[in-house]
Design a protein around this motif. Structure first.
Motif, PDB file in Angstrom:
ATOM      1  N   SER A 214       1.127 -14.699 -14.007  1.00 19.82           N
ATOM      2  CA  SER A 214       0.435 -13.544 -14.583  1.00 19.82           C
ATOM      3  C   SER A 214      -0.754 -13.159 -13.715  1.00 19.82           C
ATOM      4  CB  SER A 214      -0.037 -13.867 -16.001  1.00 19.82           C
ATOM      5  OG  SER A 214      -0.710 -12.765 -16.561  1.00 19.82           O
ATOM      6  N   ASP A 215      -0.905 -11.867 -13.467  1.00 15.48           N
ATOM      7  CA  ASP A 215      -2.072 -11.366 -12.757  1.00 15.48           C
ATOM      8  C   ASP A 215      -3.226 -11.187 -13.746  1.00 15.48           C
ATOM      9  OD1 ASP A 215      -0.570 -11.224 -10.441  1.00 15.48           O
ATOM     10  OD2 ASP A 215       0.038  -9.149 -10.814  1.00 15.48           O
ATOM     11  N   LEU A 216      -4.395 -11.658 -13.383  1.00 13.30           N
ATOM     12  CA  LEU A 216      -5.621 -11.445 -14.143  1.00 13.30           C
ATOM     13  C   LEU A 216      -5.459 -11.807 -15.623  1.00 13.30           C
ATOM     14  CD1 LEU A 216      -6.470  -7.890 -12.756  1.00 13.30           C
ATOM     15  CD2 LEU A 216      -6.848 -10.102 -11.660  1.00 13.30           C
ATOM     16  N   PRO A 217      -5.032 -12.997 -15.954  1.00 12.05           N
ATOM     17  CA  PRO A 217      -4.790 -13.318 -17.366  1.00 12.05           C
ATOM     18  C   PRO A 217      -6.067 -13.374 -18.198  1.00 12.05           C
ATOM     19  CG  PRO A 217      -4.636 -15.290 -16.028  1.00 12.05           C
ATOM     20  CD  PRO A 217      -4.781 -14.148 -15.068  1.00 12.05           C
ATOM     21  N   MET A 218      -5.971 -12.833 -19.409  1.00  9.13           N
ATOM     22  CA  MET A 218      -6.994 -13.016 -20.441  1.00  9.13           C
ATOM     23  C   MET A 218      -6.309 -13.670 -21.637  1.00  9.13           C
ATOM     24  SD  MET A 218      -9.402  -9.634 -20.460  1.00  9.13           S
ATOM     25  CE  MET A 218     -10.251  -9.028 -19.004  1.00  9.13           C
ATOM     26  N   VAL A 219      -7.013 -14.566 -22.316  1.00  6.51           N
ATOM     27  CA  VAL A 219      -6.389 -15.373 -23.360  1.00  6.51           C
ATOM     28  C   VAL A 219      -7.115 -15.170 -24.679  1.00  6.51           C
ATOM     29  CG1 VAL A 219      -5.717 -17.687 -24.084  1.00  6.51           C
ATOM     30  CG2 VAL A 219      -5.658 -17.077 -21.653  1.00  6.51           C
ATOM     31  N   HIS A 220      -6.340 -14.840 -25.710  1.00  8.84           N
ATOM     32  CA  HIS A 220      -6.863 -14.718 -27.068  1.00  8.84           C
ATOM     33  C   HIS A 220      -6.675 -16.060 -27.771  1.00  8.84           C
ATOM     34  CE1 HIS A 220      -6.879 -12.283 -31.105  1.00  8.84           C
ATOM     35  NE2 HIS A 220      -8.028 -12.921 -30.880  1.00  8.84           N
ATOM     36  N   VAL A 221      -7.765 -16.608 -28.303  1.00  5.87           N
ATOM     37  CA  VAL A 221      -7.758 -17.924 -28.933  1.00  5.87           C
ATOM     38  C   VAL A 221      -8.022 -17.746 -30.429  1.00  5.87           C
ATOM     39  CG1 VAL A 221      -8.770 -20.230 -28.956  1.00  5.87           C
ATOM     40  CG2 VAL A 221      -8.649 -18.942 -26.803  1.00  5.87           C
ATOM     41  N   THR A 222      -7.056 -18.163 -31.268  1.00  7.29           N
ATOM     42  CA  THR A 222      -7.253 -18.113 -32.715  1.00  7.29           C
ATOM     43  C   THR A 222      -6.987 -19.499 -33.290  1.00  7.29           C
ATOM     44  OG1 THR A 222      -4.961 -17.374 -33.030  1.00  7.29           O
ATOM     45  CG2 THR A 222      -6.651 -15.682 -32.943  1.00  7.29           C
ATOM     46  N   ALA A 223      -7.825 -19.900 -34.237  1.00  6.85           N
ATOM     47  CA  ALA A 223      -7.737 -21.233 -34.824  1.00  6.85           C
ATOM     48  C   ALA A 223      -7.524 -21.120 -36.325  1.00  6.85           C
ATOM     49  CB  ALA A 223      -9.000 -22.036 -34.532  1.00  6.85           C
ATOM     50  N   THR A 224      -6.627 -21.959 -36.836  1.00 13.56           N
ATOM     51  CA  THR A 224      -6.372 -22.047 -38.269  1.00 13.56           C
ATOM     52  C   THR A 224      -6.715 -23.468 -38.712  1.00 13.56           C
ATOM     53  OG1 THR A 224      -4.560 -20.457 -38.088  1.00 13.56           O
ATOM     54  CG2 THR A 224      -4.653 -21.783 -40.088  1.00 13.56           C
ATOM     55  N   GLY A 225      -7.401 -23.571 -39.826  1.00  8.26           N
ATOM     56  CA  GLY A 225      -7.906 -24.866 -40.260  1.00  8.26           C
ATOM     57  C   GLY A 225      -9.366 -24.955 -39.896  1.00  8.26           C
ATOM     58  N   SER A 226      -9.692 -25.784 -38.951  1.00  7.82           N
ATOM     59  CA  SER A 226     -11.066 -25.903 -38.486  1.00  7.82           C
ATOM     60  C   SER A 226     -11.295 -24.982 -37.299  1.00  7.82           C
ATOM     61  CB  SER A 226     -11.362 -27.353 -38.085  1.00  7.82           C
ATOM     62  OG  SER A 226     -12.694 -27.488 -37.645  1.00  7.82           O
ATOM     63  N   ALA A 300     -32.992   3.256 -12.211  1.00 12.91           N
ATOM     64  CA  ALA A 300     -32.117   4.151 -11.447  1.00 12.91           C
ATOM     65  C   ALA A 300     -30.704   3.570 -11.369  1.00 12.91           C
ATOM     66  CB  ALA A 300     -32.678   4.362 -10.046  1.00 12.91           C
ATOM     67  N   THR A 301     -29.726   4.444 -11.308  1.00  7.36           N
ATOM     68  CA  THR A 301     -28.325   4.032 -11.242  1.00  7.36           C
ATOM     69  C   THR A 301     -27.921   3.791  -9.801  1.00  7.36           C
ATOM     70  OG1 THR A 301     -27.791   5.283 -13.244  1.00  7.36           O
ATOM     71  CG2 THR A 301     -25.960   4.687 -11.791  1.00  7.36           C
ATOM     72  N   ALA A 302     -27.427   2.585  -9.521  1.00  9.25           N
ATOM     73  CA  ALA A 302     -26.968   2.260  -8.175  1.00  9.25           C
ATOM     74  C   ALA A 302     -25.513   2.641  -7.960  1.00  9.25           C
ATOM     75  CB  ALA A 302     -27.145   0.764  -7.909  1.00  9.25           C
ATOM     76  N   GLY A 303     -24.757   2.764  -9.036  1.00  6.99           N
ATOM     77  CA  GLY A 303     -23.352   3.144  -8.923  1.00  6.99           C
ATOM     78  C   GLY A 303     -22.743   3.362 -10.291  1.00  6.99           C
ATOM     79  N   THR A 304     -21.828   4.325 -10.374  1.00 11.02           N
ATOM     80  CA  THR A 304     -21.096   4.607 -11.612  1.00 11.02           C
ATOM     81  C   THR A 304     -19.614   4.715 -11.285  1.00 11.02           C
ATOM     82  OG1 THR A 304     -22.988   5.826 -12.514  1.00 11.02           O
ATOM     83  CG2 THR A 304     -20.858   6.169 -13.577  1.00 11.02           C
ATOM     84  N   PHE A 305     -18.774   4.069 -12.105  1.00 11.07           N
ATOM     85  CA  PHE A 305     -17.345   4.022 -11.830  1.00 11.07           C
ATOM     86  C   PHE A 305     -16.580   4.319 -13.119  1.00 11.07           C
ATOM     87  CE2 PHE A 305     -19.701   1.013  -9.266  1.00 11.07           C
ATOM     88  CZ  PHE A 305     -19.279   1.289  -7.973  1.00 11.07           C
ATOM     89  N   ASP A 306     -15.644   5.265 -13.051  1.00 10.07           N
ATOM     90  CA  ASP A 306     -14.749   5.570 -14.169  1.00 10.07           C
ATOM     91  C   ASP A 306     -13.480   4.742 -14.016  1.00 10.07           C
ATOM     92  OD1 ASP A 306     -16.479   7.472 -15.315  1.00 10.07           O
ATOM     93  OD2 ASP A 306     -15.728   9.025 -13.957  1.00 10.07           O
ATOM     94  N   VAL A 307     -13.116   4.014 -15.075  1.00  6.11           N
ATOM     95  CA  VAL A 307     -11.968   3.115 -15.006  1.00  6.11           C
ATOM     96  C   VAL A 307     -11.037   3.403 -16.181  1.00  6.11           C
ATOM     97  CG1 VAL A 307     -11.202   0.728 -14.843  1.00  6.11           C
ATOM     98  CG2 VAL A 307     -13.476   1.366 -13.997  1.00  6.11           C
ATOM     99  N   PRO A 308      -9.852   4.014 -15.933  1.00  6.31           N
ATOM    100  CA  PRO A 308      -8.880   4.178 -17.019  1.00  6.31           C
ATOM    101  C   PRO A 308      -8.206   2.842 -17.319  1.00  6.31           C
ATOM    102  CG  PRO A 308      -7.990   5.031 -14.966  1.00  6.31           C
ATOM    103  CD  PRO A 308      -9.398   4.616 -14.665  1.00  6.31           C
ATOM    104  N   LEU A 309      -8.010   2.562 -18.602  1.00  9.43           N
ATOM    105  CA  LEU A 309      -7.432   1.292 -19.024  1.00  9.43           C
ATOM    106  C   LEU A 309      -6.190   1.537 -19.871  1.00  9.43           C
ATOM    107  CD1 LEU A 309     -10.697  -0.571 -20.121  1.00  9.43           C
ATOM    108  CD2 LEU A 309      -9.485  -0.782 -17.940  1.00  9.43           C
ATOM    109  N   THR A 310      -5.156   0.754 -19.589  1.00  8.13           N
ATOM    110  CA  THR A 310      -3.931   0.772 -20.385  1.00  8.13           C
ATOM    111  C   THR A 310      -3.977  -0.388 -21.364  1.00  8.13           C
ATOM    112  OG1 THR A 310      -2.688   1.733 -18.554  1.00  8.13           O
ATOM    113  CG2 THR A 310      -1.413   0.686 -20.315  1.00  8.13           C
ATOM    114  N   ALA A 311      -3.596  -0.145 -22.603  1.00  6.49           N
ATOM    115  CA  ALA A 311      -3.702  -1.165 -23.643  1.00  6.49           C
ATOM    116  C   ALA A 311      -2.995  -2.453 -23.220  1.00  6.49           C
ATOM    117  CB  ALA A 311      -3.097  -0.646 -24.942  1.00  6.49           C
ATOM    118  N   GLY A 312      -3.733  -3.573 -23.325  1.00  8.50           N
ATOM    119  CA  GLY A 312      -3.166  -4.884 -23.061  1.00  8.50           C
ATOM    120  C   GLY A 312      -2.978  -5.225 -21.605  1.00  8.50           C
ATOM    121  N   ALA A 313      -3.458  -4.380 -20.681  1.00 11.46           N
ATOM    122  CA  ALA A 313      -3.260  -4.612 -19.249  1.00 11.46           C
ATOM    123  C   ALA A 313      -4.610  -4.817 -18.569  1.00 11.46           C
ATOM    124  CB  ALA A 313      -2.523  -3.443 -18.614  1.00 11.46           C
ATOM    125  N   PRO A 314      -4.969  -6.044 -18.163  1.00 11.30           N
ATOM    126  CA  PRO A 314      -6.245  -6.263 -17.470  1.00 11.30           C
ATOM    127  C   PRO A 314      -6.259  -5.592 -16.105  1.00 11.30           C
ATOM    128  CG  PRO A 314      -5.331  -8.330 -18.326  1.00 11.30           C
ATOM    129  CD  PRO A 314      -4.248  -7.303 -18.421  1.00 11.30           C
TER     130      PRO A 314
END
Length: 460
Positions: A214-226, A300-314
């Motif tokens: 996987s490229d650039l993985p992000m992980v969602h962590v959910t716990a049940t119980g404790s 002062a702003t050193a840089g501004t970048f517009d980044v389009p994002l697709t759902a679920g895609a890092p």
């Protein structure tokens, strides 16, 4: 006409006139009644503002740094590479410390649970941070992370499965019942895995076992119980040389407006042209993010970048076009997004890297534990429209220092290692701690007090 007939005609006319007048009055009364405000009956439900009794303040530390692959006969075996130094203090004395066993470490190991007991219906402030410096054949660099409460829902932002990386998701369960933890990897390959973490214990999962390919993985962590504490332990090797270690805390949730203080851009060396990158993902919907970069101490702003994002895609954005220096990165989006900045000191051996995570807003007193490490500094960011003043005072005693943070800008102050400070601001701020030296990088955000309770409205 006779007198009788004249009287009857007059009486009839009088009755008709009276009826017309009465009818007209009724019409006027109806019109006025409709247009006039009508009386209303309102019943306000009984309610009361109640502040729940706070629980004990419980922090979970990461414990021993893990090494994997040191035994050629058992390449997946994990052993202890070193134990961290801990700096901790609270507002009501020392915290109770309990070891949490790490059964999956071949030679044994443990993490720590710190408990500050409630006194007089007030949860004590408690802060603790661990740091470790490594200089082994397979691991080199500085890693530091605060001890934090466990959570039932969190995100790991900065994972990697590229060649030379060895990332471990470390899960610590401080509770007295087992926890069923579900790990869901987002990226070019989506996968999930369920892990049982026994009560009062710690275990680790290699990221490659969950997100291989996987490229650039992000992980969602959910716990049940404790609830569990999730931390990403990372290490990097170039050819046969170690090139950095890091401990990255989990973030609670995506944000629409994220502030990341303490970002540093280094002089590029060799193939490290993209040594500082912003990683972004919108988990639920397509989004348009705007990344704004400000130099430390400047509005002062050193840089501004517009980044389009697709759902679920890092995706990642390089900041290599900016000049070397220290910056604050802000991420604003039309929907909540996850964000983090990876900074790499250089492209050779014996270098180090660190992930910078969003710093939440702090509008009340907070403690900052500074562990052992090189050149620690406190970075303060003010996103409000009015100037702020932050009082920084050592908990163990010492002269407080007032730090002015201009509106829309940032400031920094040197602090001492192995010291715990109290921070009180005149307005909301965002704050991070940085440590920087040759071959040693670490950055982590400050979090609001864990034991704070907000009042709620109760309707009987």
């Amino acid at each position: 006409m006779s007198g009788t007939r004249a009287f009857r005609a007059a009486a009839t006319g009088a009755r008709l006139l009276t009826g017309a007048v009465v009818a007209g009055a009724c019409v006027v009364a109806v019109v006025l009644g409709v247009t006039a405000p009508w009386p209303s009956v309102q019943h306000e439900p009984a309610s009361a503002e109640v502040t729940p009794l706070p629980g004990d303040t419980v922090l979970v530390c990461n414990g021993d740094f893990r090494a994997i692959g040191r035994d050629p006969a058992n390449p997946f075996q994990m052993v202890t590479a070193g134990s961290p130094a801990l700096s901790a203090a609270g507002s009501s004395g020392s915290a109770e410390t309990t070891p949490l066993v790490a059964d999956d470490l071949a030679e044994g190991g443990s993490a720590q649970r710190l408990v500050g007991a409630v006194e007089g219906r007030v949860a004590p402030l408690l802060a603790a941070t661990e740091s470790i410096s490594l200089a082994a054949e397979d691991l080199s660099g500085l890693a530091a992370a605060p001890c934090r409460p466990a959570s039932q829902d969190s995100w790991i932002v900065g994972g990697s499965v590229q060649t030379g990386t060895e990332d471990l998701i470390v899960l610590t369960n401080p509770g007295v019942v087992p926890s069923t933890v579900t790990l869901v990897a987002h990226g070019s390959v989506r996968a999930s895995r369920t892990v049982i973490v026994p009560a009062e214990s710690q275990s680790a999962v290699p990221l490659t076992s969950l997100a291989a390919g996987s490229d650039l993985p992000m992980v969602h962590v959910t716990a049940t119980g404790s609830p569990v504490r999730a931390v990403l332990q990372s290490s990097l090797t170039r050819t046969l040389d170690p090139a950095g270690v890091d401990l990255q805390d989990a973030v609670a949730a995506p944000q629409q407006h994220a502030v990341l203080p303490g970002v540093r851009l280094f002089e590029t060396q060799g193939d490290s042209g993209d040594s500082t990158v912003v990683r972004l993902m919108s988990p639920d919907a397509d989004a348009q993010a705007v990344v704004t970069v400000n130099a430390l101490g400047s509005a002062a702003t050193a840089g501004t970048f517009d980044v389009p994002l697709t759902a679920g895609a890092p995706t990642e954005l390089s900041l290599s076009a900016l000049s070397p220096g220290e910056y604050t990165v802000r991420v604003d989006s039309d929907t909540p997004v996850l964000s983090g900045v990876r900074q790499q000191e250089g492209g050779g051996p014996q270098d180090d890297f660190a992930w910078v995570l969003p710093a939440p807003e702090i509008d009340d007193e907070v403690l900052a534990a500074i562990p052992l490490g090189p050149a620690p500094r406190l970075v303060l960011v003010n996103t409000e429209d009015v100037d702020a003043t932050v009082q920084v005072e050592p908990v163990a005693g010492g002269e407080p220092v007032a730090v002015e943070v201009p509106a829309g800008s940032s400031s920094s102050i040197e602090v001492r290692p192995r010291t715990v400070y109290s921070l009180t601001g005149s307005g909301p701020i965002h704050a991070s701690v940085t440590m920087t030296d040759t071959g040693a990088l670490a950055v982590w955000p400050l979090w609001p007090a864990a034991g704070t309770q907000q009042s709620i409205t109760v309707y009987p």
